[in-house]
Design a protein around this motif. Structure first.
Motif, PDB file in Angstrom:
ATOM      1  N   SER A 136      83.695 -24.953 106.743  1.00 46.07           N
ATOM      2  CA  SER A 136      85.023 -25.554 106.712  1.00 46.07           C
ATOM      3  C   SER A 136      85.316 -26.263 108.022  1.00 46.07           C
ATOM      4  O   SER A 136      84.835 -25.861 109.092  1.00 46.07           O
ATOM      5  CB  SER A 136      86.076 -24.470 106.455  1.00 46.07           C
ATOM      6  OG  SER A 136      87.378 -25.009 106.492  1.00 46.07           O
ATOM      7  N   THR A 137      86.123 -27.310 107.935  1.00 46.24           N
ATOM      8  CA  THR A 137      86.598 -27.970 109.148  1.00 46.24           C
ATOM      9  C   THR A 137      87.774 -27.199 109.746  1.00 46.24           C
ATOM     10  O   THR A 137      88.222 -27.509 110.852  1.00 46.24           O
ATOM     11  CB  THR A 137      87.040 -29.411 108.842  1.00 46.24           C
ATOM     12  OG1 THR A 137      88.037 -29.383 107.810  1.00 46.24           O
ATOM     13  CG2 THR A 137      85.864 -30.263 108.380  1.00 46.24           C
TER      14      THR A 137
ATOM     15  N   ASP B 161      84.567 -32.301 112.140  1.00 45.28           N
ATOM     16  CA  ASP B 161      85.221 -33.195 111.177  1.00 45.28           C
ATOM     17  C   ASP B 161      84.377 -34.427 110.872  1.00 45.28           C
ATOM     18  O   ASP B 161      84.451 -34.990 109.774  1.00 45.28           O
ATOM     19  CB  ASP B 161      86.587 -33.660 111.705  1.00 45.28           C
ATOM     20  CG  ASP B 161      87.619 -32.558 111.658  1.00 45.28           C
ATOM     21  OD1 ASP B 161      87.436 -31.614 110.880  1.00 45.28           O
ATOM     22  OD2 ASP B 161      88.614 -32.642 112.402  1.00 45.28           O
ATOM     23  N   ASP B 162      83.594 -34.872 111.849  1.00 48.43           N
ATOM     24  CA  ASP B 162      82.828 -36.118 111.699  1.00 48.43           C
ATOM     25  C   ASP B 162      81.493 -35.916 110.984  1.00 48.43           C
ATOM     26  O   ASP B 162      80.783 -36.888 110.710  1.00 48.43           O
ATOM     27  CB  ASP B 162      82.578 -36.751 113.067  1.00 48.43           C
ATOM     28  CG  ASP B 162      83.878 -37.150 113.756  1.00 48.43           C
ATOM     29  OD1 ASP B 162      84.840 -37.489 113.039  1.00 48.43           O
ATOM     30  OD2 ASP B 162      83.929 -37.102 114.999  1.00 48.43           O
ATOM     31  N   LEU B 163      81.148 -34.689 110.698  1.00 48.97           N
ATOM     32  CA  LEU B 163      79.858 -34.400 110.076  1.00 48.97           C
ATOM     33  C   LEU B 163      79.917 -34.726 108.580  1.00 48.97           C
ATOM     34  O   LEU B 163      80.850 -34.314 107.881  1.00 48.97           O
ATOM     35  CB  LEU B 163      79.517 -32.933 110.275  1.00 48.97           C
ATOM     36  CG  LEU B 163      78.043 -32.514 110.157  1.00 48.97           C
ATOM     37  CD1 LEU B 163      77.208 -33.208 111.220  1.00 48.97           C
ATOM     38  CD2 LEU B 163      77.923 -31.005 110.281  1.00 48.97           C
ATOM     39  N   SER B 164      78.936 -35.472 108.083  1.00 47.94           N
ATOM     40  CA  SER B 164      78.911 -35.787 106.654  1.00 47.94           C
ATOM     41  C   SER B 164      78.538 -34.542 105.853  1.00 47.94           C
ATOM     42  O   SER B 164      77.940 -33.596 106.389  1.00 47.94           O
ATOM     43  CB  SER B 164      77.915 -36.910 106.370  1.00 47.94           C
ATOM     44  OG  SER B 164      76.579 -36.436 106.490  1.00 47.94           O
ATOM     45  N   SER B 165      78.861 -34.558 104.581  1.00 40.70           N
ATOM     46  CA  SER B 165      78.530 -33.409 103.718  1.00 40.70           C
ATOM     47  C   SER B 165      77.026 -33.180 103.675  1.00 40.70           C
ATOM     48  O   SER B 165      76.556 -32.038 103.739  1.00 40.70           O
ATOM     49  CB  SER B 165      79.062 -33.650 102.302  1.00 40.70           C
ATOM     50  OG  SER B 165      80.474 -33.703 102.300  1.00 40.70           O
ATOM     51  N   ALA B 166      76.247 -34.266 103.562  1.00 40.28           N
ATOM     52  CA  ALA B 166      74.790 -34.126 103.488  1.00 40.28           C
ATOM     53  C   ALA B 166      74.233 -33.509 104.769  1.00 40.28           C
ATOM     54  O   ALA B 166      73.378 -32.618 104.722  1.00 40.28           O
ATOM     55  CB  ALA B 166      74.146 -35.489 103.227  1.00 40.28           C
TER      56      ALA B 166
ATOM     57  N   ASN C 120      78.459 -38.351 101.763  1.00 38.60           N
ATOM     58  CA  ASN C 120      79.349 -37.318 101.242  1.00 38.60           C
ATOM     59  C   ASN C 120      79.091 -37.012  99.776  1.00 38.60           C
ATOM     60  O   ASN C 120      79.859 -36.281  99.140  1.00 38.60           O
ATOM     61  CB  ASN C 120      80.812 -37.716 101.478  1.00 38.60           C
ATOM     62  CG  ASN C 120      81.178 -37.668 102.948  1.00 38.60           C
ATOM     63  OD1 ASN C 120      80.896 -36.687 103.629  1.00 38.60           O
ATOM     64  ND2 ASN C 120      81.784 -38.729 103.446  1.00 38.60           N
ATOM     65  N   ILE C 121      78.014 -37.582  99.238  1.00 37.74           N
ATOM     66  CA  ILE C 121      77.457 -37.153  97.952  1.00 37.74           C
ATOM     67  C   ILE C 121      76.058 -36.627  98.268  1.00 37.74           C
ATOM     68  O   ILE C 121      75.072 -37.363  98.201  1.00 37.74           O
ATOM     69  CB  ILE C 121      77.369 -38.307  96.931  1.00 37.74           C
ATOM     70  CG1 ILE C 121      78.707 -39.021  96.788  1.00 37.74           C
ATOM     71  CG2 ILE C 121      76.912 -37.771  95.569  1.00 37.74           C
ATOM     72  CD1 ILE C 121      78.664 -40.225  95.858  1.00 37.74           C
ATOM     73  N   PRO C 122      75.932 -35.362  98.674  1.00 36.03           N
ATOM     74  CA  PRO C 122      74.601 -34.824  99.013  1.00 36.03           C
ATOM     75  C   PRO C 122      73.658 -34.960  97.823  1.00 36.03           C
ATOM     76  O   PRO C 122      73.969 -34.538  96.715  1.00 36.03           O
ATOM     77  CB  PRO C 122      74.905 -33.354  99.331  1.00 36.03           C
ATOM     78  CG  PRO C 122      76.346 -33.338  99.723  1.00 36.03           C
ATOM     79  CD  PRO C 122      77.000 -34.365  98.855  1.00 36.03           C
TER      80      PRO C 122
END
Length: 309
Positions: free
Chosen positions: A59-60, A78-83, A158-160
């Motif tokens: 979680s952020t 916060d800046d980290l992408s989901s993948a 952000n679509i892993p």
């Protein structure tokens, strides 16, 4: 029409019902994605903990005051992408397998595999059932259960997306999926421009764009997105089917019925056990007053209705 959208009957409702099961999956680390807009539900954690001894929250946000002691809470940038976030967890996990679950998703525990049914060279995809109304749904697939790996598994932003890793490592996919229910569109908050800005983007962004244009009745633009997906080098079977079915839907809406039938035939050749192509064929044959062919398509639809699509 890239995703299934049909009326549910009583039998199908029973198939999609989430049930609790007395499983104990100590070989899987459950990774729960908790966003700032999520409402904390202690009962949800308790239910998951009866199955997963180890639960990790990404979680952020800082650790929630009500989070149980058994939950490992990791605050991420916060800046980290989901993948990138998922890949970091894949590489650092102490478990052999990880299951990624977003907080608003409801997992069908009974659909989870036993340990002897998972292998590094054969993964189990996840089927998402998105409710669109009281008696309607859409479905799509993603890869959520993955093995621990020294190498990144997920591409995309952000679509892993594990498509490239699956092809490069000769991983096959099981025909029996894990099931997850969703009550909100999976990619509703995804920025297409951001996704397409990287080299290894997810092919599913084209499905999202195609569906967006289809809903706006911009069928030529929608068809272009499905064609772009089909031209990609690496495409997983369920994404290819969604593109075929999306194109078929676009052809139906633009009265190109012969092309629509050709597309449904290609779709069925790839996977006979699915609903949408038979419904499209039924509609076209009925409009053309081809009553025998229409009846055949309807019979095929009801034949597969009781099976896993």
């Amino acid at each position: 029409m890239p995703e299934l959208n049909v009326t549910l009957d009583i039998v199908m409702k029973e198939k999609l019902k989430i049930v609790k099961a007395a499983k104990h999956l100590d070989w899987i680390e459950l990774v729960l994605i908790f966003c700032k807009d999520n409402s904390f539900d202690a009962e949800k954690f308790e239910n998951l903990h009866t199955v997963f001894p180890e639960i990790t929250v990404l979680s952020t946000e800082s650790r929630h005051i009500l989070a149980p002691e058994y939950v490992k809470w990791s605050k991420i940038d916060d800046d980290l992408s989901s993948a990138d976030m998922w890949n970091q967890k894949v590489q650092s996990s102490k478990k052999d397998w990880l299951l990624f679950l977003e907080y608003e998703e409801d997992l069908d525990i009974n659909s989870l595999p036993n340990k002897e049914n998972v292998h590094f060279n054969e993964w189990i995809p996840t089927l998402f059932i998105h409710s669109t109304g009281p008696e309607t749904f859409r479905q799509y697939y993603q890869i959520r259960l993955v093995p621990k790996s020294d190498q990144p598994i997920f591409g995309g932003k952000n679509i892993p997306d594990a498509t490239k890793f699956i092809y490069e490592n000769n991983v096959s996919l099981s025909s029996v999926p894990i099931k997850i229910n969703r009550y909100s569109p999976k990619m509703s908050n995804i920025d297409p421009d951001q996704e397409l800005s990287i080299h290894n983007f997810s092919p599913q962004i084209y499905l999202q764009l195609g569906h967006h244009y289809y809903e706006q009745r911009k069928y030529i633009l929608a068809a272009a997105q499905y064609r772009r997906l089909l031209k990609m080098k690496y495409v997983l079977p369920f994404d290819r089917l969604a593109a075929f079915n999306g194109l078929a839907g676009c052809f139906v809406e633009t009265y190109k019925w012969e092309k629509a039938i050709d597309m449904t035939v290609k779709s069925i050749e790839c996977e006979p056990i699915q609903f949408l192509p038979y419904l499209i064929q039924y509609r076209i044959f009925q409009l053309n007053k081809q009553w025998f062919e229409s009846l055949q398509a309807l019979e095929q639809y009801y034949h597969v209705l009781s099976q896993c699509s």
